[in-house]
Design a protein around this motif. Structure first.
Motif, PDB file in Angstrom:
ATOM      1  N   ARG A   1      10.541   7.309  -2.774  1.00 17.98           N
ATOM      2  CA  ARG A   1      11.495   6.625  -3.663  1.00 17.98           C
ATOM      3  C   ARG A   1      12.956   6.843  -3.273  1.00 17.98           C
ATOM      4  O   ARG A   1      13.816   6.024  -3.587  1.00 17.98           O
ATOM      5  CB  ARG A   1      11.271   7.069  -5.115  1.00 17.98           C
ATOM      6  N   ARG A   2      13.216   7.949  -2.565  1.00 15.89           N
ATOM      7  CA  ARG A   2      14.603   8.235  -2.180  1.00 15.89           C
ATOM      8  C   ARG A   2      15.135   7.203  -1.181  1.00 15.89           C
ATOM      9  O   ARG A   2      16.346   7.001  -1.075  1.00 15.89           O
ATOM     10  CB  ARG A   2      14.678   9.653  -1.604  1.00 15.89           C
ATOM     11  N   VAL A   3      14.228   6.556  -0.451  1.00 13.71           N
ATOM     12  CA  VAL A   3      14.638   5.558   0.544  1.00 13.71           C
ATOM     13  C   VAL A   3      15.170   4.287  -0.128  1.00 13.71           C
ATOM     14  O   VAL A   3      15.885   3.495   0.485  1.00 13.71           O
ATOM     15  CB  VAL A   3      13.454   5.261   1.500  1.00 13.71           C
ATOM     16  N   GLY A   4      14.846   4.101  -1.411  1.00 13.27           N
ATOM     17  CA  GLY A   4      15.364   2.939  -2.141  1.00 13.27           C
ATOM     18  C   GLY A   4      16.880   2.879  -2.117  1.00 13.27           C
ATOM     19  O   GLY A   4      17.478   1.792  -2.062  1.00 13.27           O
ATOM     20  N   ALA A   5      17.529   4.054  -2.118  1.00 12.32           N
ATOM     21  CA  ALA A   5      18.997   4.089  -2.083  1.00 12.32           C
ATOM     22  C   ALA A   5      19.517   3.519  -0.768  1.00 12.32           C
ATOM     23  O   ALA A   5      20.573   2.869  -0.732  1.00 12.32           O
ATOM     24  CB  ALA A   5      19.486   5.528  -2.263  1.00 12.32           C
ATOM     25  N   VAL A   6      18.773   3.753   0.326  1.00 10.74           N
ATOM     26  CA  VAL A   6      19.179   3.213   1.631  1.00 10.74           C
ATOM     27  C   VAL A   6      19.049   1.688   1.616  1.00 10.74           C
ATOM     28  O   VAL A   6      19.946   0.961   2.055  1.00 10.74           O
ATOM     29  CB  VAL A   6      18.308   3.800   2.771  1.00 10.74           C
ATOM     30  N   ILE A   7      17.908   1.201   1.108  1.00 10.87           N
ATOM     31  CA  ILE A   7      17.656  -0.247   1.081  1.00 10.87           C
ATOM     32  C   ILE A   7      18.750  -0.956   0.289  1.00 10.87           C
ATOM     33  O   ILE A   7      19.297  -1.977   0.720  1.00 10.87           O
ATOM     34  CB  ILE A   7      16.268  -0.546   0.475  1.00 10.87           C
TER      35      ILE A   7
ATOM     36  N   THR B   1      23.565   7.879   2.109  1.00 14.17           N
ATOM     37  CA  THR B   1      22.760   8.062   0.888  1.00 14.17           C
ATOM     38  C   THR B   1      21.767   9.230   0.942  1.00 14.17           C
ATOM     39  O   THR B   1      21.549   9.893  -0.075  1.00 14.17           O
ATOM     40  CB  THR B   1      21.957   6.779   0.591  1.00 14.17           C
ATOM     41  N   LEU B   2      21.154   9.486   2.097  1.00 15.48           N
ATOM     42  CA  LEU B   2      20.056  10.465   2.138  1.00 15.48           C
ATOM     43  C   LEU B   2      20.491  11.936   2.018  1.00 15.48           C
ATOM     44  O   LEU B   2      19.749  12.745   1.450  1.00 15.48           O
ATOM     45  CB  LEU B   2      19.210  10.270   3.410  1.00 15.48           C
ATOM     46  N   PRO B   3      21.667  12.330   2.524  1.00 15.40           N
ATOM     47  CA  PRO B   3      22.034  13.751   2.414  1.00 15.40           C
ATOM     48  C   PRO B   3      22.028  14.285   0.984  1.00 15.40           C
ATOM     49  O   PRO B   3      21.752  15.464   0.758  1.00 15.40           O
ATOM     50  CB  PRO B   3      23.444  13.797   3.025  1.00 15.40           C
ATOM     51  N   ALA B   4      22.308  13.421   0.014  1.00 17.30           N
ATOM     52  CA  ALA B   4      22.288  13.860  -1.392  1.00 17.30           C
ATOM     53  C   ALA B   4      20.908  14.373  -1.793  1.00 17.30           C
ATOM     54  O   ALA B   4      20.774  15.178  -2.723  1.00 17.30           O
ATOM     55  CB  ALA B   4      22.690  12.697  -2.298  1.00 17.30           C
ATOM     56  N   PHE B   5      19.866  13.899  -1.076  1.00 10.88           N
ATOM     57  CA  PHE B   5      18.493  14.333  -1.376  1.00 10.88           C
ATOM     58  C   PHE B   5      18.027  15.439  -0.423  1.00 10.88           C
ATOM     59  O   PHE B   5      16.874  15.880  -0.493  1.00 10.88           O
ATOM     60  CB  PHE B   5      17.526  13.151  -1.252  1.00 10.88           C
ATOM     61  N   GLY B   6      18.883  15.830   0.513  1.00 15.72           N
ATOM     62  CA  GLY B   6      18.509  16.884   1.446  1.00 15.72           C
ATOM     63  C   GLY B   6      17.566  16.437   2.556  1.00 15.72           C
ATOM     64  O   GLY B   6      16.868  17.263   3.147  1.00 15.72           O
ATOM     65  N   VAL B   7      17.535  15.143   2.837  1.00 20.81           N
ATOM     66  CA  VAL B   7      16.668  14.629   3.911  1.00 20.81           C
ATOM     67  C   VAL B   7      17.488  13.676   4.785  1.00 20.81           C
ATOM     68  O   VAL B   7      18.617  13.326   4.449  1.00 20.81           O
ATOM     69  CB  VAL B   7      15.424  13.888   3.344  1.00 20.81           C
ATOM     70  N   ASP B   8      16.909  13.269   5.931  1.00 17.18           N
ATOM     71  CA  ASP B   8      17.579  12.300   6.791  1.00 17.18           C
ATOM     72  C   ASP B   8      16.536  11.391   7.437  1.00 17.18           C
ATOM     73  O   ASP B   8      15.336  11.509   7.156  1.00 17.18           O
ATOM     74  CB  ASP B   8      18.451  12.999   7.846  1.00 17.18           C
TER      75      ASP B   8
ATOM     76  N   PHE C   1       0.828  -1.207   0.000  1.00 14.47           N
ATOM     77  CA  PHE C   1       0.000   0.000   0.000  1.00 14.47           C
ATOM     78  C   PHE C   1       0.865   1.262   0.000  1.00 14.47           C
ATOM     79  O   PHE C   1       0.366   2.351  -0.220  1.00 14.47           O
ATOM     80  CB  PHE C   1      -0.972  -0.002   1.187  1.00 14.47           C
ATOM     81  N   ASN C   2       2.158   1.127   0.295  1.00 12.91           N
ATOM     82  CA  ASN C   2       3.132   2.178  -0.010  1.00 12.91           C
ATOM     83  C   ASN C   2       4.378   1.511  -0.582  1.00 12.91           C
ATOM     84  O   ASN C   2       5.348   1.260   0.143  1.00 12.91           O
ATOM     85  CB  ASN C   2       3.523   3.014   1.211  1.00 12.91           C
ATOM     86  N   PRO C   3       4.368   1.228  -1.890  1.00 11.73           N
ATOM     87  CA  PRO C   3       5.521   0.537  -2.487  1.00 11.73           C
ATOM     88  C   PRO C   3       6.637   1.494  -2.906  1.00 11.73           C
ATOM     89  O   PRO C   3       7.628   1.063  -3.497  1.00 11.73           O
ATOM     90  CB  PRO C   3       4.894  -0.137  -3.716  1.00 11.73           C
ATOM     91  N   GLU C   4       6.504   2.787  -2.608  1.00 13.37           N
ATOM     92  CA  GLU C   4       7.471   3.767  -3.122  1.00 13.37           C
ATOM     93  C   GLU C   4       8.927   3.489  -2.716  1.00 13.37           C
ATOM     94  O   GLU C   4       9.831   3.655  -3.536  1.00 13.37           O
ATOM     95  CB  GLU C   4       7.059   5.188  -2.708  1.00 13.37           C
ATOM     96  N   PRO C   5       9.209   3.036  -1.474  1.00  9.06           N
ATOM     97  CA  PRO C   5      10.618   2.762  -1.155  1.00  9.06           C
ATOM     98  C   PRO C   5      11.244   1.690  -2.042  1.00  9.06           C
ATOM     99  O   PRO C   5      12.462   1.665  -2.201  1.00  9.06           O
ATOM    100  CB  PRO C   5      10.559   2.311   0.310  1.00  9.06           C
ATOM    101  N   VAL C   6      10.423   0.786  -2.597  1.00  6.87           N
ATOM    102  CA  VAL C   6      10.984  -0.252  -3.483  1.00  6.87           C
ATOM    103  C   VAL C   6      10.568  -0.034  -4.943  1.00  6.87           C
ATOM    104  O   VAL C   6      10.670  -0.931  -5.770  1.00  6.87           O
ATOM    105  CB  VAL C   6      10.575  -1.677  -3.020  1.00  6.87           C
TER     106      VAL C   6
END
Length: 645
Positions: free
Chosen positions: A523-529, A558-565, A157-162
């Protein structure tokens, strides 16, 4: 579709099995498993529950889809599970690909690779399986020679991280959805696969019930929030709808439940007695996303139990749902089944019982033929105030009366489940859990006249989930969670009179933060995974393999490149205006209704169960063209001959 060999890899695998733990889990051949002729089928599915065999095999979702697909002519489905690190290492050394347990064919040889995610902590296991199967991790790198990777289950129901790793996602019930997907793929293959992978995904997306991430662009604001998610192809819907099976009696699956070869987490046959829940607990994603309530009829349940026991030989039947004692005919179901299987001593069980739905008659029916185990109740919030915030309408008096009745009727052990870190919670709210537990023991001793009774307090960390009123809520930091739980532990242990009778189990706050990152991520969390997977992350749902430090290190990389943490995704509160990563996926729930319920939570206002009251306009029934389906049907489970007579 896939062109690689579909020959069994068992000869290579067999040589590795003496060198791994629990080799039996990789052998296949379970009672009621199905192997269909490969060449005679046009569409072939590999189905995966991305966890170990002992957790994955009993999973009802995969078992149902496996049977639904294999009943179709020209379609086959086989199962695969995550391999433990010892076998993964050997498979890489000896170039043995991810395989199915049914006929040990390479997963990469199938047309579709379907993964069922009941929790987000299976994402690294998915990447391990893709890599072992020889399927590129990124969907953009796959060709017509690779299977379509399809995600389902509650986490979908939230597939955005993958989104970068899957080709498509299905939200909601899978039975009809997998058949519709199968028909689209079969037609496309029969036409000679025109337009390649892109074309078949476009056909799936245009059905309105399959989400294909590549056909949507996400635009961001300078502060990191999402500006909007928009289709980038014509004919692709702005919002993708969930699937809802409306008549459960028409889908009496599994008819032939699988019987595991190795030990699994549930050694029983299970029947889902209804789907959905309208109790309205604000933290509960499962209750919100599975609306409306749809009951299986009493005769339908009886028929499934009869066939399932005959097919499996199990000696216990689990009556499954989100709140099984809420079935409108649960008393008749329990009595009818206990009567029917009295001589065979078939035990019945409910996963957990709501305090206000428990009664001794029901409990006695459930334990009549089996052993009397402990009872589990879930007050969730420690204080009356917290239970109003989360809409868990159970008073302390209800709980005390219920457990006193249980202790007075011969039960010795009660388990109480709570959450820590709920919105607006204070230390005092959590410390009241100790007060409640001591009252439970005191009242239990009085009711039973014995001193050997016990209560176990089990505490989980609260994780805000998409499609719930708490989707905007801040999450408690792991440090604050641990400090709060330490105070509670000290209070329970410091009680000289009752402390020894109270067991205390809790999870620290760290796994919850990772789950929170994945559940509300974009989707930015995909880089962490991916970074965690490449660093060796596997089996994140298992305490011995989970590494909080690894997740945090990979997030910092990975996340600082997107300006989030990590805090941006977890401990930050969202505003009404914010576009949420899953807003384009339609669970049927009206976003304004969810927001109003969030405001009601902050005001400590409770809302009734809409099964028994006028509609509260959550949006599900009109938008999904569904309705609540409950009994009583007037039918009785008997007359059926009592087994053994």
């Amino acid at each position: 579709m896939p062109v690689e060999s579909a020959a069994s890899v068992f000869p290579q695998l067999e040589a590795l099995l003496p060198h791994v733990q629990k080799p039996i889990q990789y052998v296949g051949g379970e009672l009621n498993s199905t192997v269909k002729p490969w060449e005679e089928c046009e569409v072939r599915w590999a189905l995966m529950y991305p966890d170990a065999y002992e957790v994955g095999l009993p999973n009802q979702g995969v078992m149902i889809l496996y049977e639904v697909l294999n009943e179709r002519d020209g379609v086959l489905a086989e199962r695969t599970y995550s391999v433990w690190p010892d076998l993964e290492k050997l498979m890489r050394e000896h170039e043995v690909p991810q395989f199915t347990v049914d006929s040990h064919r390479p997963v990469g040889a199938f047309d579709l690779f379907g993964l069922s995610f009941s929790t987000e902590l299976g994402y690294t296991n998915m990447l391990a399986a893709l890599d072992l199967a020889g399927i590129p991790l990124e969907a953009a790198d796959r060709t017509v020679a690779h299977p379509l990777v399809v995600a389902g289950g509650h986490a979908a129901f939230n597939p955005e991280p993958v989104a970068d790793f899957i080709d498509c996602a299905v939200i909601g019930d899978g039975e009809q959805a997998v058949l519709e997907i199968t028909d689209v793929v079969r037609a496309w293959k029969a036409e000679g696969m025109p337009g390649g992978r892109d074309e078949v995904l476009l056909r799936l997306a245009k059905t309105g019930g399959v989400y294909v991430p590549r056909f949507y662009d996400v635009e961001y604001l300078p502060d990191g929030r999402i500006a909007r998610t928009v289709p980038n192809r014509s004919g692709v819907p702005w919002r993708v709808s969930k699937h809802t099976v409306m008549d459960l009696d028409e889908w009496p699956y599994p008819k032939q439940p699988l019987v595991p070869l190795a030990e699994t987490v549930h050694e029983r046959m299970s029947v889902e007695i209804f789907r959905g829940c309208t109790r309205g607990c604000r933290f509960c994603q499962a209750g919100m996303i599975t609306r409306p309530v749809r009951e299986r009829s009493i005769t339908g349940i009886g028929d499934m139990v009869e066939k399932g026991l005959r097919a499996t030989g199990f000696e216990e039947v689990g009556l499954l749902s989100l709140s099984s004692a809420d079935h409108s005919e649960i008393g008749d179901v329990a009595k009818g089944l206990a009567d029917r299987y009295e001589e065979e001593k078939i035990g019945l069980s409910l996963p957990s019982t709501r305090v206000d739905a428990f009664n001794v008659d029901l409990a006695n029916e459930l334990t009549r033929n089996g052993r009397r185990s402990g009872l589990t109740f879930a007050p969730e919030g420690g204080s009356e105030r917290m239970r109003k915030v989360i809409n868990k309408m159970v008073s302390e008096e209800d709980l005390i009366r219920t457990v006193s009745t249980a202790y007075g009727n011969g039960w010795r052990q009660v388990k109480l489940y709570f959450m820590c870190g709920l919105p607006t919670e204070t230390d005092e709210d959590v410390l009241q859990i100790a007060d409640m537990a001591t009252r439970v023991i005191a009242e239990g001793r009085a009711a039973s006249g014995r001193s050997d009774i016990r209560a176990t307090v089990s505490i989980g960390g609260f994780v805000p989930k998409p499609h719930t009123p708490f989707q905007w809520a801040p999450q408690l930091s792991p440090e604050d969670t641990d400090a709060r739980l330490a105070k509670l532990r000290d209070k329970i242990r410091g009680d000289k009179k009752y402390g020894r009778s109270i067991g205390f189990r809790y999870h620290d706050g760290k796994p919850g933060i990772v789950e929170g990152l994945l559940s509300r991520g974009d989707r930015r969390v995909g880089a962490v995974i991916r970074a965690v997977y490449e660093d060796g992350g596997r089996f994140d749902g298992w305490r011995e393999y989970f590494s909080y430090d690894r997740w945090m290190a990979c997030a910092e990389k990975t996340l600082p490149a997107f300006g989030v943490d990590v805090d941006w995704y977890t401990t930050r509160e969202r505003s009404y205006e914010e576009v949420l990563p899953w807003d384009h996926l339609d669970s049927g729930l009206d976003k304004d209704w969810l927001w109003e319920d969030w405001q009601d939570a902050l005001d400590e206002t409770e809302v009734e169960d809409c099964r028994w009251t006028p509609c509260f306009d959550c949006g599900v029934c009109p938008s999904m063209q569904t309705e609540i389906q409950i009994g009583p049907t007037g039918r009785k489970l008997l007359p059926l001959s009592v087994a053994g007579k």
